[in-house]
Structure formats: structure tokens, C-alpha cells
Design a protein around this motif. Structure first.
Motif, PDB file in Angstrom:
ATOM      1  N   VAL A 146       0.818  -1.138   0.060  1.00  0.00           N
ATOM      2  CA  VAL A 146       0.075   0.102  -0.015  1.00  0.00           C
ATOM      3  C   VAL A 146       0.925   1.251   0.020  1.00  0.00           C
ATOM      4  CG1 VAL A 146      -1.593   1.366   1.545  1.00  0.00           C
ATOM      5  CG2 VAL A 146      -1.958  -1.091   1.058  1.00  0.00           C
ATOM      6  N   GLY A 147       1.938   1.156   0.874  1.00  0.00           N
ATOM      7  CA  GLY A 147       2.920   2.241   0.742  1.00  0.00           C
ATOM      8  C   GLY A 147       3.047   2.801   2.526  1.00  0.00           C
ATOM      9  N   ILE A 148       3.095   4.068   2.746  1.00  0.00           N
ATOM     10  CA  ILE A 148       3.476   4.683   3.861  1.00  0.00           C
ATOM     11  C   ILE A 148       2.197   4.471   4.607  1.00  0.00           C
ATOM     12  CG2 ILE A 148       4.148   6.765   5.339  1.00  0.00           C
ATOM     13  CD1 ILE A 148       5.582   7.762   2.766  1.00  0.00           C
ATOM     14  N   VAL A 149       2.667   3.864   6.092  1.00  0.00           N
ATOM     15  CA  VAL A 149       1.515   3.539   7.116  1.00  0.00           C
ATOM     16  C   VAL A 149       1.724   4.508   8.249  1.00  0.00           C
ATOM     17  CG1 VAL A 149       0.460   1.753   8.350  1.00  0.00           C
ATOM     18  CG2 VAL A 149       1.180   0.993   5.979  1.00  0.00           C
ATOM     19  N   TYR A 150       0.480   5.162   8.591  1.00  0.00           N
ATOM     20  CA  TYR A 150       0.770   5.632   9.916  1.00  0.00           C
ATOM     21  C   TYR A 150      -0.089   4.816  10.873  1.00  0.00           C
ATOM     22  CZ  TYR A 150      -0.284   9.024  13.549  1.00  0.00           C
ATOM     23  OH  TYR A 150      -0.281  10.128  14.757  1.00  0.00           O
ATOM     24  N   ALA A 151       0.462   4.390  11.957  1.00  0.00           N
ATOM     25  CA  ALA A 151      -0.189   3.443  12.956  1.00  0.00           C
ATOM     26  C   ALA A 151      -0.226   4.382  14.339  1.00  0.00           C
ATOM     27  CB  ALA A 151       0.752   2.442  13.010  1.00  0.00           C
ATOM     28  N   VAL A 152      -1.030   4.110  14.897  1.00  0.00           N
ATOM     29  CA  VAL A 152      -1.442   4.440  16.377  1.00  0.00           C
ATOM     30  C   VAL A 152      -1.915   3.390  17.142  1.00  0.00           C
ATOM     31  CG1 VAL A 152      -2.989   6.480  17.697  1.00  0.00           C
ATOM     32  CG2 VAL A 152      -2.433   6.932  15.356  1.00  0.00           C
ATOM     33  N   THR A 153      -1.230   3.218  18.330  1.00  0.00           N
ATOM     34  CA  THR A 153      -1.524   2.122  18.985  1.00  0.00           C
ATOM     35  C   THR A 153      -1.701   2.579  20.729  1.00  0.00           C
ATOM     36  OG1 THR A 153       0.684   2.064  19.398  1.00  0.00           O
ATOM     37  CG2 THR A 153      -0.037   0.382  17.848  1.00  0.00           C
ATOM     38  N   PRO A 154      -2.649   1.729  21.251  1.00  0.00           N
ATOM     39  CA  PRO A 154      -2.993   2.022  22.584  1.00  0.00           C
ATOM     40  C   PRO A 154      -1.907   1.399  23.693  1.00  0.00           C
ATOM     41  CG  PRO A 154      -4.215  -0.093  22.082  1.00  0.00           C
ATOM     42  CD  PRO A 154      -3.160   0.442  20.936  1.00  0.00           C
ATOM     43  N   TRP A 155      -2.187   1.523  24.866  1.00  0.00           N
ATOM     44  CA  TRP A 155      -1.156   1.321  25.981  1.00  0.00           C
ATOM     45  C   TRP A 155      -1.593   0.100  26.577  1.00  0.00           C
ATOM     46  CZ3 TRP A 155      -4.462  -0.012  29.825  1.00  0.00           C
ATOM     47  CH2 TRP A 155      -5.360   0.974  30.171  1.00  0.00           C
ATOM     48  N   ASN A 156      -2.737  -0.629  26.349  1.00  0.00           N
ATOM     49  CA  ASN A 156      -2.991  -1.869  27.049  1.00  0.00           C
ATOM     50  C   ASN A 156      -2.039  -3.054  26.557  1.00  0.00           C
ATOM     51  OD1 ASN A 156      -4.413  -1.663  24.875  1.00  0.00           O
ATOM     52  ND2 ASN A 156      -6.356  -2.748  25.531  1.00  0.00           N
ATOM     53  N   PHE A 157      -1.850  -2.975  25.465  1.00  0.00           N
ATOM     54  CA  PHE A 157      -0.861  -4.036  24.884  1.00  0.00           C
ATOM     55  C   PHE A 157       0.287  -3.272  24.106  1.00  0.00           C
ATOM     56  CE2 PHE A 157      -4.642  -6.445  25.755  1.00  0.00           C
ATOM     57  CZ  PHE A 157      -3.779  -7.773  26.115  1.00  0.00           C
ATOM     58  N   PRO A 158       1.365  -2.954  25.063  1.00  0.00           N
ATOM     59  CA  PRO A 158       2.303  -2.041  24.209  1.00  0.00           C
ATOM     60  C   PRO A 158       3.221  -2.632  23.180  1.00  0.00           C
ATOM     61  CG  PRO A 158       2.292  -2.107  26.907  1.00  0.00           C
ATOM     62  CD  PRO A 158       1.469  -3.148  26.416  1.00  0.00           C
ATOM     63  N   ALA A 159       3.465  -4.013  23.465  1.00  0.00           N
ATOM     64  CA  ALA A 159       4.140  -4.652  22.113  1.00  0.00           C
ATOM     65  C   ALA A 159       3.139  -5.263  21.367  1.00  0.00           C
ATOM     66  CB  ALA A 159       5.008  -5.503  22.761  1.00  0.00           C
ATOM     67  N   GLY A 160       2.054  -6.140  21.811  1.00  0.00           N
ATOM     68  CA  GLY A 160       1.410  -6.876  20.813  1.00  0.00           C
ATOM     69  C   GLY A 160       0.414  -6.188  20.016  1.00  0.00           C
ATOM     70  N   MET A 161      -0.007  -4.691  20.441  1.00  0.00           N
ATOM     71  CA  MET A 161      -0.669  -4.059  19.215  1.00  0.00           C
ATOM     72  C   MET A 161       0.252  -3.378  18.234  1.00  0.00           C
ATOM     73  SD  MET A 161      -3.808  -4.141  20.058  1.00  0.00           S
ATOM     74  CE  MET A 161      -3.354  -5.898  20.651  1.00  0.00           C
ATOM     75  N   ILE A 162       1.621  -3.272  18.583  1.00  0.00           N
ATOM     76  CA  ILE A 162       2.448  -2.884  17.802  1.00  0.00           C
ATOM     77  C   ILE A 162       2.830  -3.926  16.765  1.00  0.00           C
ATOM     78  CG2 ILE A 162       4.660  -1.860  17.297  1.00  0.00           C
ATOM     79  CD1 ILE A 162       4.434  -0.499  20.246  1.00  0.00           C
ATOM     80  N   THR A 163       3.167  -4.970  17.039  1.00  0.00           N
ATOM     81  CA  THR A 163       3.694  -5.934  16.128  1.00  0.00           C
ATOM     82  C   THR A 163       2.351  -6.583  15.142  1.00  0.00           C
ATOM     83  OG1 THR A 163       3.402  -7.936  17.643  1.00  0.00           O
ATOM     84  CG2 THR A 163       5.756  -6.826  17.569  1.00  0.00           C
ATOM     85  N   ARG A 164       1.310  -6.602  15.653  1.00  0.00           N
ATOM     86  CA  ARG A 164       0.087  -7.042  14.982  1.00  0.00           C
ATOM     87  C   ARG A 164      -0.183  -5.969  14.136  1.00  0.00           C
ATOM     88  NH1 ARG A 164      -5.237  -8.025  18.523  1.00  0.00           N
ATOM     89  NH2 ARG A 164      -5.709  -5.998  18.062  1.00  0.00           N
ATOM     90  N   LYS A 165       0.390  -4.848  13.886  1.00  0.00           N
ATOM     91  CA  LYS A 165       0.292  -3.880  12.917  1.00  0.00           C
ATOM     92  C   LYS A 165       1.657  -3.902  11.946  1.00  0.00           C
ATOM     93  CE  LYS A 165      -2.718  -1.168  15.373  1.00  0.00           C
ATOM     94  NZ  LYS A 165      -4.182  -1.324  14.803  1.00  0.00           N
ATOM     95  N   ALA A 166       2.751  -3.780  12.631  1.00  0.00           N
ATOM     96  CA  ALA A 166       4.032  -3.684  11.962  1.00  0.00           C
ATOM     97  C   ALA A 166       4.518  -4.784  11.386  1.00  0.00           C
ATOM     98  CB  ALA A 166       5.379  -3.130  12.841  1.00  0.00           C
ATOM     99  N   ALA A 167       4.237  -6.174  11.727  1.00  0.00           N
ATOM    100  CA  ALA A 167       4.983  -7.164  11.044  1.00  0.00           C
ATOM    101  C   ALA A 167       4.315  -7.536   9.864  1.00  0.00           C
ATOM    102  CB  ALA A 167       4.614  -8.224  12.087  1.00  0.00           C
TER     103      ALA A 167
END
Length: 482
Positions: A146-167
Motif C-alpha cells: 500500500v505504501g506509507i502507513v501511519y499507525a496509532v497504538t494503545p497502551w494496554n498491549f504495548p508490544a502486541g498492538m504494535i507487532t500486530r500492525k508492523a509485522a
């Protein structure tokens, strides 16, 4: 309580435009267990966001040329590094948002599982051959980032919510700019550090903490080069971002609020059901989007089930989340505690009774609580509490139970316990939720290959599995005359 000042695992500098950067302006991050500051983090600005977008545009041109298999190899190294740094990551997550360390250790595994799955799936990204109706044509598709992605993640899963998007984004050949929650930015910075150590090219995964989310976000919403928004958070903020993203027709994934019902039918295994309610409701002090929020019990077994649930809840240990034997830690901040207290006080004022808990303890701790005789118009049955409180409501028939369960603007997760196979199918099909657990209180646990997402005001799109990977791919049709 543990003294934390100067803890060696903290991270403070933002990463964007090819460098780790301090900032003239910073904001503090606090440990909910004792309200101590664990450090001051770079507070990024709109100008920083524009620099990050420019850098991402350059990085995208090279990253999308890297073969999917090679991208997968870098992801695999990232996965392995997470386990090498497991204890540091777990401790940092606990410091930032108060989740018991026994749970944050599990979150490292959960977060890494998305990287592992995407590392394996990256090499399988492909198109397909299409049979054409005209003999002088050949058709096929290609899958492109798709291209450049802007991601906004919450605090309750500080790692899991990031890798679920970034990976999946990185596996697809996209580049990502991440704004982590202000309560937990250090975990995101640690993950960026490990991505670079794994061989991730500069600016493919940039992390910009901020204490002014609206100002930082504005350039991403306005810039047509940013082609994808992925957000996990409240429905109110998601609705605002959805509107803003429409101006440049961005691809959007939104995982928003939840208000999960848990139906207990008279034929259920009550011990097992109560154990699953406790696991679902009190994990992370009730601060997960798929936590049980409303417990509906058929009248014939309501007293017995409530007794069992109360006993199991009373055995939970409330305390220092850095201790291995803690079952429930603090909520993340004062505003969250105030909401929990308000919901409980409202329910009690309308005739509810606390069979266990019901009170605030020192600091940000709220006792694990079970409420019975909860009035239908109570706030706790209409709003997401995000705290360690389980309201129990009695119903009579299957139809009534389903009506109560579906009576919500949200549609993320729902649960039901029954031994009746026909009822299990009827209920699973009738529940208006994106995730349904039948005799399963944690249907998404440790499963990076299953779809995660909701219906109604709980969002659009899915994360996990090929559904999550597809969110970061464009399908191009190519027709060739021969």
C-alpha cells in the motif's frame, strides 16, 4: 513496592529521519504501581512528523524492492531478538502500564508470534493467473505494498498492538510511522531498536512519541503520500480519524471499543465457565478491549454461578505488578480509576450488591469486584468499564439472553458457555460480534493466524492471518495482449 528510579531498561529518544533523536520538549512516563516517574521521553511535533514522512518516502522506494523472502528473513531476526530481550521487554511493559509481569512475559510471546507468522508468510505473497474470455489476452494479478502507513497504538498491549500492525506492514513491503500511546512509548522505542538490530533498513519503522496526539497526527492525515491508517483505541477517536482519513481516501483499519457479553446457560460447566470469566475479565485488570464486560447467567444456575465466580475472584491477589505472584495490578491512570469507581458507585446506587471487592485501594488499585442485582440502566451495562469489575445479570430464555447480549453499539467480542451443540451453533450465529468464543474465554490467545476485529461501532478491517496481511496490500490487475 519496588524502587524504579533510573531503571536501566527505559528508552527516551524518538527514532525518525535516520537517527535516534532527543527533543527540546519531553513528557514523563509514570509507573502505575507507585506513580513514580520512570523517565522523560521525546515529545515529537508536527514538524517531526513531516520529516518522518519525507524519510519514509525515500525508505519505501528501496524497501518495496527487497524480495519478500528477504523481508521475511529480517522479520525472523526481529522475532528472535524479542526473545533474547524477553525479560527487559516484559519489565518495561509492566513499568509503563502496570500489567502484572507474569502477563507481560506472555505478551512478549504473543507479540513475537505475529512477527514469526508474517516472516513465514512474506515469501508467499504473490498474485494469481486469471483465465480471460478472449483468446488473445492473458490476465494475472500482482500484490503490491500500500505504501506509507501511519499507525496509532494503545497502551494496554504495548508490544502486541504494535507487532500486530508492523509485522504485516513490513512483510508486505510497506514502511510504518508509529505514534505509540503516551502512557507506553518506551516499549515501542525498544521494538524499533530491535528492528534496526535485526537489519531493518533505516526509516522503515519510525517511532514518534508525543503528548499532543492531535498536533502530531494532523500532517499524516493531510499528506497524500500516507496511504494507510491503522488505529486501535476508542470509538470516539476512531470516528474522528476515519473522517480525517476520508479527505485523502486512505486505506483504514480501525479496532475500536468493545463491551463484551458472556452468556452462561443453565447446562454449562459452571466451574469452567467461572474460571474463564475470571481469566477474561480480570486479565490486565480488565483493561483489554475483548475483556468480559457483562455477565449474563440463566436464572436456574445464577446463584450457584455467582457463588463460584465470587470465590474465584476473592482468591485473586491484588498488588505490585512486578511481583511474580500478583494476579491483578493497578489501572493505568487516575482517569481510568475514576471511571471504574463511578461505574461501581452508579450500579450500587441503583440497587446492585458487591459480593466481593467494590472499593479503591491506595494509589491506582481497585479491588477485583463482582456485582449482582445490577439494574438494566446502570452505566456499567451501557459503557465499557475498562476495569476489574464483573456485573452479573440474570436472564430466563435463550432469546432474552441473545437480546441482552446484542443490545450494544459495540460488536467486538462475545462469549457463551453451553453443552448443547445445537444451541452453541444458534448462539454463535446470532451474536453480532466479530469474535465469538463458544466454551472459550480467550479465542484469540496465541493465534496470530486468526482474524481479529469487530462489527458495528467496534471498527472496520481485520488484523491477524492473511486478513491482516491483505490490509497492507494493493491488488493490481494486469491484462496482456498476445
Amino acid at each position: 513496592m519496588t524502587t524504579l528510579l533510573g531503571d536501566p531498561v527505559t528508552r527516551t529518544r524518538a527514532y525518525f529521519d535516520g537517527e535516534w533523536r532527543a527533543a527540546p520538549r519531553t513528557f514523563e512516563v509514570f509507573y502505575p504501581g507507585t506513580l513514580e516517574s520512570i523517565g522523560a521521553v521525546a515529545d515529537c511535533t508536527a514538524d517531526d512528523a513531516r520529516r518522518a514522512i519525507d524519510a519514509a518516502e525515500v525508505a519505501l522506494k528501496e524497501w518495496r524492492k527487497v524480495g519478500p523472502y528477504q523481508r521475511g528473513q529480517i522479520l525472523r531476526k526481529w522475532h528472535d531478538l524479542m526473545f533474547e530481550h524477553k525479560e527487559e521487554l516484559a519489565r518495561l511493559m509492566t513499568l509503563e502500564m502496570g500489567k502484572p509481569i507474569s502477563e507481560t512475559r506472555g505478551e512478549v510471546h504473543y507479540a513475537a508470534s505475529f512477527i514469526e507468522w508474517c516472516s513465514e508468510e512474506a515469501g508467499r505473497i504473490s498474485g494469481e493467473r486469471i483465465s480471460m474470455r478472449m483468446g488473445n489476452k492473458r490476465g494475472f494479478t500482482a500484490s503490491e505494498p500500500v505504501g506509507i502507513v501511519y499507525a496509532v497504538t494503545p497502551w494496554n498491549f504495548p508490544a502486541g498492538m504494535i507487532t500486530r500492525k508492523a509485522a504485516p506492514a513490513l512483510a508486505a513491503g510497506c514502511v510504518m510511522i508509529l505514534k505509540p500511546a503516551e502512557q507506553s512509548p518506551m516499549t515501542a522505542l525498544y521494538l524499533a531498536e530491535l528492528w534496526l538490530e535485526a537489519g531493518g533498513p533505516a526509516d522503515t519503522f519510525q517511532v514518534l512519541p508525543t503528548n499532543d496526539a492531535a498536533a502530531l497526527t494532523a500532517p499524516f492525515m493531510e499528506d497524500e503520500r500516507v496511504r494507510k491508517l491503522t488505529f486501535t483505541g476508542s470509538t470516539a477517536v476512531g470516528r474522528l480519524l476515519y473522517t480525517q482519513a476520508a479527505k485523502t481516501i486512505k486505506r483504514v483499519s480501525l479496532e475500536l471499543g468493545g463491551h463484551a457479553p458472556f452468556l452462561i446457560f443453565a447446562d454449562a460447566d459452571l466451574e469452567r465457565a467461572a474460571r474463564e470469566v475470571v481469566g477474561s475479565k480480570f486479565r490486565n485488570a480488565g483493561q483489554t478491549c475483548i475483556s468480559t464486560n457483562r455477565v449474563y447467567v440463566q436464572r436456574e444456575v445464577a446463584d450457584e454461578f455467582t457463588r463460584i465466580l465470587t470465590e474465584k475472584t476473592a482468591r485473586l491477589r491484588l498488588g505490585d505488578p512486578l511481583q511474580d505472584d500478583t494476579g491483578v495490578g493497578p489501572v493505568v491512570e487516575q482517569a481510568g480509576l475514576d471511571k471504574v469507581r463511578a461505574h461501581v458507585e452508579d450500579a450500587l446506587s441503583r440497587g446492585a450488591r458487591a459480593t466481593v471487592g467494590g472499593r479503591v485501594e491506595e494509589g491506582l488499585y481497585f479491588q477485583p469486584t463482582v456485582l449482582t442485582d445490577v439494574a438494566p440502566d446502570s452505566l456499567i451495562l451501557r459503557e465499557e468499564t475498562f476495569g476489574p469489575v464483573a456485573p452479573v445479570v440474570v436472564f430466563d430464555t435463550e432469546e432474552e439472553g441473545l437480546r441482552l447480549a446484542n443490545d450494544s453499539e459495540y460488536g467486538l467480542a462475545a462469549y457463551a458457555y453451553t453443552r448443547d451443540l445445537s444451541r452453541a451453533w444458534r448462539v454463535a450465529e446470532a451474536l453480532e460480534y466479530g469474535i465469538v468464543g463458544i466454551n472459550d474465554g480467550v479465542p484469540s490467545a496465541g493465534a496470530p493466524h486468526v482474524p481479529f476485529g469487530g462489527m458495528k461501532n467496534s471498527g472496520v478491517g481485520r488484523e491477524g492471518g492473511h486478513w491482516g496481511l491483505d490490509e497492507y496490500l494493493e491488488t493490481k490487475f494486469i491484462s496482456m495482449g498476445v
